[in-house]
Design a protein around this motif. Structure first.
Motif, mmCIF file in Angstrom:
data_model
loop_
_atom_site.group_PDB
_atom_site.id
_atom_site.type_symbol
_atom_site.label_atom_id
_atom_site.label_comp_id
_atom_site.label_asym_id
_atom_site.label_seq_id
_atom_site.Cartn_x
_atom_site.Cartn_y
_atom_site.Cartn_z
ATOM 1 N N VAL A 294 0.925 -1.180 0.015
ATOM 2 C CA VAL A 294 -0.140 0.170 0.025
ATOM 3 C C VAL A 294 0.948 1.297 -0.125
ATOM 4 O O VAL A 294 1.784 1.349 0.920
ATOM 5 C CB VAL A 294 -0.944 -0.004 1.192
ATOM 6 C CG1 VAL A 294 -1.756 1.309 1.366
ATOM 7 C CG2 VAL A 294 -1.870 -0.972 1.248
ATOM 8 N N HIS A 296 0.932 5.471 0.392
ATOM 9 C CA HIS A 296 0.285 6.544 0.648
ATOM 10 C C HIS A 296 1.171 7.959 0.680
ATOM 11 O O HIS A 296 2.314 7.994 0.961
ATOM 12 C CB HIS A 296 -0.234 6.298 2.141
ATOM 13 C CG HIS A 296 -1.117 7.517 2.743
ATOM 14 N ND1 HIS A 296 -2.253 7.978 2.160
ATOM 15 C CD2 HIS A 296 -0.774 8.486 3.750
ATOM 16 C CE1 HIS A 296 -2.593 8.996 2.797
ATOM 17 N NE2 HIS A 296 -1.767 9.237 3.902
ATOM 18 N N LEU A 305 -5.009 8.037 5.375
ATOM 19 C CA LEU A 305 -4.366 6.767 5.763
ATOM 20 C C LEU A 305 -5.365 6.147 6.064
ATOM 21 O O LEU A 305 -5.285 4.731 6.150
ATOM 22 C CB LEU A 305 -2.954 7.039 6.520
ATOM 23 C CG LEU A 305 -2.281 5.628 6.931
ATOM 24 C CD1 LEU A 305 -2.023 4.766 5.631
ATOM 25 C CD2 LEU A 305 -1.179 5.956 7.827
ATOM 26 N N GLN A 308 -6.959 3.658 3.774
ATOM 27 C CA GLN A 308 -6.327 2.672 3.250
ATOM 28 C C GLN A 308 -6.118 1.646 4.179
ATOM 29 O O GLN A 308 -5.800 0.481 3.853
ATOM 30 C CB GLN A 308 -5.142 3.239 2.766
ATOM 31 C CG GLN A 308 -5.144 4.347 1.616
ATOM 32 C CD GLN A 308 -4.169 4.389 0.311
ATOM 33 O OE1 GLN A 308 -4.306 3.500 -0.488
ATOM 34 N NE2 GLN A 308 -3.228 4.893 0.629
ATOM 35 N N GLN A 309 -6.275 1.908 5.762
ATOM 36 C CA GLN A 309 -5.886 0.771 6.506
ATOM 37 C C GLN A 309 -6.982 -0.571 6.340
ATOM 38 O O GLN A 309 -6.182 -1.719 6.515
ATOM 39 C CB GLN A 309 -6.210 1.426 8.025
ATOM 40 C CG GLN A 309 -5.696 0.430 9.053
ATOM 41 C CD GLN A 309 -4.362 0.197 9.073
ATOM 42 O OE1 GLN A 309 -3.835 1.180 8.986
ATOM 43 N NE2 GLN A 309 -3.968 -1.084 9.329
ATOM 44 N N LEU A 312 -4.712 -3.090 4.326
ATOM 45 C CA LEU A 312 -3.577 -3.581 5.244
ATOM 46 C C LEU A 312 -4.124 -4.685 6.276
ATOM 47 O O LEU A 312 -3.365 -5.703 6.673
ATOM 48 C CB LEU A 312 -2.714 -2.388 6.121
ATOM 49 C CG LEU A 312 -2.225 -1.556 5.252
ATOM 50 C CD1 LEU A 312 -1.794 -0.276 5.964
ATOM 51 C CD2 LEU A 312 -1.016 -1.867 4.696
ATOM 52 N N THR A 319 2.995 -4.772 3.402
ATOM 53 C CA THR A 319 3.788 -3.505 3.335
ATOM 54 C C THR A 319 3.230 -2.172 3.195
ATOM 55 O O THR A 319 2.404 -1.963 2.174
ATOM 56 C CB THR A 319 4.891 -3.743 2.172
ATOM 57 O OG1 THR A 319 5.346 -5.204 2.476
ATOM 58 C CG2 THR A 319 6.133 -2.704 2.388
ATOM 59 N N LEU A 320 3.464 -1.140 4.045
ATOM 60 C CA LEU A 320 3.172 0.261 3.734
ATOM 61 C C LEU A 320 4.199 1.076 3.497
ATOM 62 O O LEU A 320 5.346 0.970 4.370
ATOM 63 C CB LEU A 320 2.159 0.581 4.991
ATOM 64 C CG LEU A 320 1.780 2.055 5.081
ATOM 65 C CD1 LEU A 320 0.843 2.303 3.986
ATOM 66 C CD2 LEU A 320 1.471 2.317 6.601
ATOM 67 N N ARG A 321 4.127 1.863 2.403
ATOM 68 C CA ARG A 321 5.266 3.069 2.239
ATOM 69 C C ARG A 321 4.360 4.097 2.037
ATOM 70 O O ARG A 321 3.561 4.501 1.430
ATOM 71 C CB ARG A 321 5.831 2.418 0.769
ATOM 72 C CG ARG A 321 6.951 3.768 0.386
ATOM 73 C CD ARG A 321 8.052 3.700 1.416
ATOM 74 N NE ARG A 321 9.131 4.369 0.722
ATOM 75 C CZ ARG A 321 9.546 5.609 0.727
ATOM 76 N NH1 ARG A 321 8.592 6.395 1.425
ATOM 77 N NH2 ARG A 321 10.506 6.437 0.277
ATOM 78 N N ILE A 322 4.962 5.157 2.959
ATOM 79 C CA ILE A 322 4.500 6.540 3.153
ATOM 80 C C ILE A 322 5.667 7.657 2.725
ATOM 81 O O ILE A 322 6.532 7.215 3.147
ATOM 82 C CB ILE A 322 3.852 6.836 4.423
ATOM 83 C CG1 ILE A 322 2.896 5.861 5.053
ATOM 84 C CG2 ILE A 322 3.515 8.350 4.571
ATOM 85 C CD1 ILE A 322 2.636 5.922 6.377
#
Length: 355
Positions: A294, A296, A305, A308-309, A312, A319-322
């Motif tokens: 994901v 953001h 965010l 989009q949770q 996840l 994997t989350l990339r901000i």
């Protein structure tokens, strides 16, 4: 289903929706971005962008005549980006938008038939209509295929730069125009009132003939379509969600509302929201069995965010990339974003291909 055409929005509103970072991310030549800024002070957006596309077609023709195929391909791609953004001045499918989108498709085809390997135009019967896309292969046998899609305005071949990154890593790419998008809507008559996951699984059917390892990358609202398809189709081993809400809703912006109406084929806001509810990710019920990434942007004005949770939460391998300063779909870090996601898909699909 059809909706009435809308008038073109003011240039200031169009520049908010299509800032230079977005124009560059979707393949416009920087010189054309600067010229578009100059022209739109006096000329309607669509006329200005179309004139830039026509000039790039002239450049492509001259390169062809001189036997300079690489330059011709480049010019066709720049032309395609100009026509893509020209048609975005209109949200509903009036004759002007349809004609401009036709020029976009033709310019993509001009680049595709001169490329090596040549790009394959895909046409899939679905729900009494037809869906379209472009299948792009690397020079060697691919180790996997990624289905790449957009949301409410940028579709399919808008993502040629991302396709370049994926093919450079040995992956094939299917640039999909799904329900309510592009030629699938304007030519094929397939709107967003169909089974969305089944529609994108029909694209998966095409990719498994190319490679057994399949991923899907959805940008903007297309991230939701990608996620719900991955939750239902176990053939998808990796999915990237780039700036999507898990439970979409009308946002109060004119452009977003009109684009949603055009995709569904009705201007009834209750019907639009009911359809959003129908296609939303179902927390606790929809589970993503493959790997999930994901993306953001902290400066995304459309998606927070928290929205989009649920993606996840639906995956065990997430994997989350901000990017703290990231715009919507990370336009302003396009090169880094694209390389990150392309590497991630290459790793996951290559691993699946070896098993």
């Amino acid at each position: 289903m059809k909706t009435a055409p809308s008038a073109i929005a003011p240039a200031t509103a169009l520049w908010r929706a299509m800032p230079p970072t977005r124009l560059l991310d979707c393949g416009m030549d920087y010189a054309d971005v600067l010229q578009l800024q100059r022209l739109t002070a006096d000329v309607p957006w669509d006329v200005a962008a179309e004139s830039l596309g026509t000039a790039q077609l002239d450049r492509a023709a001259a390169a062809d005549a001189a036997g300079h195929s690489a330059t011709a391909i480049e010019a066709y791609r720049f032309a395609a980006a100009n026509f893509l953004f020209a048609q975005m001045a209109y949200n509903f499918d009036g004759p002007r938008k349809v004609a401009l989108y036709g020029r976009f498709t033709a310019a993509v085809g001009g680049a595709g038939k001169r490329s090596d390997p040549a790009w394959q135009r895909v046409e899939i019967p679905f729900a009494g209509g037809r869906m379209f896309g472009w299948l792009i292969r690397p020079t060697a046998d691919p180790v996997g295929t990624v289905i790449l899609l957009g949301g409410q305005s940028g579709w399919g071949a808008a993502y040629l730069a991302q396709a370049d990154a994926l093919t450079a890593r040995g992956l094939a790419v299917l640039l999909a125009e799904g329900p309510g998008q592009g030629d699938t809507r304007m030519v094929g008559g397939v709107y967003l009132d169909v089974d969305v996951a089944a529609a994108y699984s029909a694209f998966v059917n095409v990719t498994v003939d190319c490679t057994p390892a399949v991923g899907i990358w959805g940008n903007s609202l297309g991230g939701l379509y990608a996620a719900v398809t991955a939750a239902r189709d176990p053939r998808i081993v990796a999915v990237c969600v780039n700036g999507a809400p898990a439970q979409p809703k009308l946002l109060g912006f004119r452009a977003f509302g009109e684009q949603a109406a055009a995709m569904l084929g009705t201007t009834d806001p209750d019907a639009i929201q009911a359809n959003f509810d129908r296609i939303a990710l179902r927390p606790g019920r929809d589970r993503i069995g493959g790997a999930l990434m994901v993306l953001h942007g902290g400066n995304d004005p459309l998606i927070g965010l928290v929205e989009q949770q649920p993606f996840l939460d639906a995956a065990t391998d997430a994997t989350l990339r901000i990017w703290d300063d990231g715009e919507h779909t990370i336009y302003n870090h396009a090169a880094e974003r694209t390389a990150l996601v392309a590497d991630w898909f290459a790793d996951h699909l290559a691993n699946r291909a070896r098993t």
